[in-house]
Structures are given as C-alpha cells and as structure tokens.
Design an enzyme around this catalytic site. Structure first.
Site, short mmCIF file in Angstrom:
data_model
loop_
_atom_site.label_atom_id
_atom_site.label_comp_id
_atom_site.label_asym_id
_atom_site.label_seq_id
_atom_site.Cartn_x
_atom_site.Cartn_y
_atom_site.Cartn_z
N ASP A 155 0.81 -1.23 0.00
CA ASP A 155 0.00 0.00 0.00
C ASP A 155 0.84 1.27 0.00
O ASP A 155 1.85 1.38 0.68
CB ASP A 155 -0.96 0.05 1.19
CG ASP A 155 -1.83 1.29 1.15
OD1 ASP A 155 -2.45 1.52 0.09
OD2 ASP A 155 -1.85 2.06 2.12
N HIS A 235 -9.33 0.73 -0.24
CA HIS A 235 -9.92 2.02 -0.62
C HIS A 235 -10.45 2.11 -2.05
O HIS A 235 -9.98 2.92 -2.84
CB HIS A 235 -8.94 3.17 -0.35
CG HIS A 235 -7.52 2.99 -0.85
ND1 HIS A 235 -7.22 2.59 -2.13
CD2 HIS A 235 -6.32 3.16 -0.24
CE1 HIS A 235 -5.91 2.54 -2.27
NE2 HIS A 235 -5.34 2.86 -1.13
N ASP A 308 -7.96 4.58 6.01
CA ASP A 308 -6.75 5.03 5.30
C ASP A 308 -6.18 6.27 6.01
O ASP A 308 -5.67 7.20 5.36
CB ASP A 308 -7.02 5.31 3.82
CG ASP A 308 -5.72 5.37 3.00
OD1 ASP A 308 -4.63 5.09 3.56
OD2 ASP A 308 -5.79 5.68 1.80
ZN LIG Z 1 -3.32 3.14 -0.69
ZN LIG Z 2 -3.11 3.67 2.69
#
Ligand SMILES: [Zn+2]
Ligand SMILES: [Zn+2]
Length: 437
Positions: A155, A235, A308
């Site tokens: 990520d 996300h 996030d």
């Molecule tokens: Zn991300």
């Molecule tokens: Zn992230």
C-alpha cells in the site's frame, strides 16, 4: 479487575445478530452477560440510555508512521486517536521507514502496540522488499512471527508487475493470508493530482483516470481466480471497480473490499478551492462514484469501512496543491461520518454500519475476540450517542497531525466510552491517559 455494568443502551452486535435495549456486564476483562435487567452490586454503572453499545471498531487500514516519521504520528498517538474514535483494533500499514518487510520490524510494531495498550495493533506486512515491487519480502517469516501477519500489501503503491502479483498470491495462498492491493496503474496515474474529469480540466490539474484503479482491480480479480488466493481491494473509489467486485463475488471469487469515509462523503467538487487537505490517493471522485460507493456499502459489495488514516506534518501538507502529499486523517471522524452520511439519510441501518466498521473487518482479518459482544469474548466495545452533534476541531484530535478536510464540519454521533480488554480507554469522551502506562 473492575466490573462495569453498561445500563439501558441499544446493544447492537451484528456478529451475534443482537439488537435489543438492555445491559452489558463486563467482568475480568471479558463480556460476561448481555441482556435486559442485569444487576451486579459491585459493578460501576454506566448509564447508556439513548446510546448505542457495539463491538469496538476495527480499522483495516491505518498509517501509524512509526517507525520513521514520529514527528507526524506514533503508535501511541495513533492508538489514542483510534480509542477516541471508538476503535479497539487497527491494522498498521507497512509503508513505514524502515518498511515492515521482515519479522523484526513487524514484531517491533506489534510490541509497541502492546506497550501502548489502548487498542490492538495488527501489523500488515509488505509484499515486496522495501515496497519496490521487485523482490518478494519474507512473507512466511512475517506470517510465522509472533506478530502473526495475515494481510500483506505494498500500500502506497500498487504492484505493477502482474507476474510478481501472481507469485505473491500463490505464496500467500499456502498459509491462507490475504493479498491486499492499492489499485493504481502507475503508467496511467503518474503525475496526477486529482480525479480525471470535467473538473480536472477546469482546475487545470493533471487527472488520474478511474481506469488506473479499475485495470488493476480487474487484473487482481483474474489472478485471484487463477490462484485461489484471498484478495482484498483497499480504498476502492470508482463505480467501475465496485461493479467488478460485485460481479467477482457473484462468481464466487474470494474477494473483499473496503471504502473510506472521505470517498462516501466528498467528491472532486471539494477541490474547487485548491485546498491541499482534499488531496488524497485514490482521489476524491465524481458524484456518480460517491453514489456507487454508498450503494456498494449498502448491498454488501463493499465489506468494510476503513479509514486510510494518513497523518502528514503541517509544513508538508500546507503548501501549494501540487506539492502537498496525498492523505488525510480518519480515525477520529470515521464513525461520525458513517452515522451522518450513511445512517441518518437511511442508506444503512445502525446494525449495517457496525457490521462494516467492526464485525466484517474483524472477520476478514481473522482477529480473535474483536468485532463481537459474544459473552466470553474480551470486552472490546464502544458506547456512542447516535444523536449527539459536534463540530470537528483538528486542534482537539489525539492524533499528532492535523490534516483533515472536515475541520469546522458539524457531525452527528459521538463516542462516549471505549473499552479495551474490559478497561475504559475512553470515558465521557476523554481518552483515559492512565491507560497509557
Ligand atoms: Zn493506498
Ligand atoms: Zn493507505
């Protein structure tokens, strides 16, 4: 250990399909009983009349910044912010410095979480060494470490090489771990500042097309089908990606997905004033995408709401739009945004909101004793007033950073108490700092 009796709240636990007005008795750190008319003369009574009592929230996607950027956030400050927001578990993303790509680093993060002892800190592991997308990280070593890593991701970046993605999935499959993707084809997204569309042309900012996300989501779904690996899409933000997940689930592919509060609350219209607080990756999308995220959360295509949470130093975030780093804070506003944007308008019931914020992420991550009020489980729970109105003041955040686009916004729903292992980490909306020691 103290005994607590939470009285006369609306007890909502999707994991045990409980939704009743009643009491929760906490003894010896565990949930000892749930029901109406409970008594215990030794217990401290917490009046929850008008409040919702639910399992503690679980965030699948948190950037804690430690090790490496302790000026922006530490495991202790992120844990305090998480507790304030009603969380009892957070999954620590691996793009730290050094990167969480070895047993030594994930164990360090896990141990710092234990030391802080406000929430369960669940480290995620990197897929590739140094997040470079080239050499595979020590996945087995991290999975077998005492941090017991179950979710692996690069990520911050998507895995660009399809063969690398396939090999990682095949490897993770051997120990039933999750391959989690930040879906972004860099060749399409490079240099992008915002969602590509009418507004990006109007504002004169380079766009990131929806296809940058959708092509990688489609590739990974195909590879998950090929390898049988569990895939989690981080996300997700476009109507097209949501449709891909919907179809894949109908076909029986082992895919789950999350969406963030900012993607169901804001659109690219928020960028009209070039406020760097609205810069995030994936970018805020069009109104039709926002509507698709809400629909996906309502029909279960999107399993979880994840923050996030991405702290940034003020001097870095507060500069010209094109130079500001993407990302915003989430832990202390996620529940209230869910209640304000999804529950109040009738898109989700309270039970569905709790499912997306707690039971589902706990189930996906395979966490023991999180996301449920089942008697006998560790007492991880949140009490919140679903009608309380409050105004977001970044200065009052427990997080070390201040980057939020929601400053000054009035939201509905406020956490009054959070319990972690049967101990209040939040009392009357204040984080209990003694819990830090
Ligand atoms: Zn991300
Ligand atoms: Zn992230």
């Amino acid at each position: 250990m103290s005994t607590y009796l939470i009285k006369a709240g609306r007890v909502v636990d999707p994991a045990t399909t409980t939704d009743l007005v009643g009491d929760v008795l906490i003894a010896d750190g565990t949930i000892s009983e749930v029901g109406a008319g409970l008594e215990d003369k030794d217990a401290e009574v917490i009046d929850a009349t008008g409040a919702v009592v639910a399992p503690g929230l679980v965030d699948m996607h948190t950037h804690l910044r430690e090790p490496g950027r302790e000026d922006e956030e530490t495991i202790a400050t992120a844990s305090a912010g998480a507790a304030a927001g009603g969380y009892t578990a957070i999954c620590a993303m691996p793009n730290t410095d050094p990167v969480q790509d070895s047993a030594a680093i994930v164990e360090k993060v896990w141990a710092l979480g234990r030391e802080t002892n406000l929430v369960e800190v669940v480290p995620a592991g990197a897929l590739s060494k140094g997040l470079k997308g080239e050499q595979m990280a020590d996945l087995g070593e991290m999975a077998n470490s005492y941090a017991k890593v179950r979710l692996f991701t690069d990520d911050g970046r998507g895995v660009q090489d399809a063969l690398f993605a396939r090999r990682a999935m095949e490897y993770l499959n051997a120990f039933d771990a999750i391959y989690a993707e930040h879906c972004e084809v860099e060749a399409l997204a490079a240099g992008g500042q915002m969602h590509e569309g009418e507004r990006s042309y109007k504002l004169g900012l380079r766009g990131i097309p929806s296809e940058a996300e959708e092509l990688m989501a489609a590739r990974d779904i195909a590879l998950a089908k090929l390898t049988g690996c569990r895939l989690h899409l981080l996300h997700i933000s476009t109507a097209g990606t949501i449709e891909l997940v919907r179809r894949a689930k109908a076909e029986g592919v082992a895919v789950t997905a999350e969406a963030t509060p900012h993607h169901f609350t804001l659109t690219d219209a928020a960028l009209e004033g070039y406020d760097p607080m609205t810069k995030v990756n994936p970018p805020l999308r069009a109104e039709s995408d926002r509507a698709a995220v809400i629909e996906g959360l309502a029909d279960g295509t999107i399993d979880a709401i994840a923050t996030d949470h991405a702290p940034h130093a003020t001097e870095e975030k507060d500069q010209e739009f094109s130079y500001a780093p993407p990302g915003l804070l989430g832990l202390e506003t996620a529940l209230a945004l869910t209640l304000t944007e999804l529950v109040e308008p009738g898109h989700l019931s309270v039970a569905q909101a709790i499912e997306r914020l707690s039971s589902a992420p706990s189930r996906i991550l395979g966490l023991d004793g999180q996301g449920t009020l089942e008697p006998g489980s560790p007492a991880h729970l949140v009490v919140f007033d679903p009608a309380a109105r409050w105004t977001v003041d970044p200065g009052a955040f427990r997080s070390k950073s201040r980057n939020t686009p929601f400053a000054g916004r009035t939201l509905t729903g406020r956490v009054s108490h959070t319990f972690f292992h049967g101990r209040p980490t939040v009392r009357d909306s204040e984080v209990v700092t003694e819990a830090l020691v």
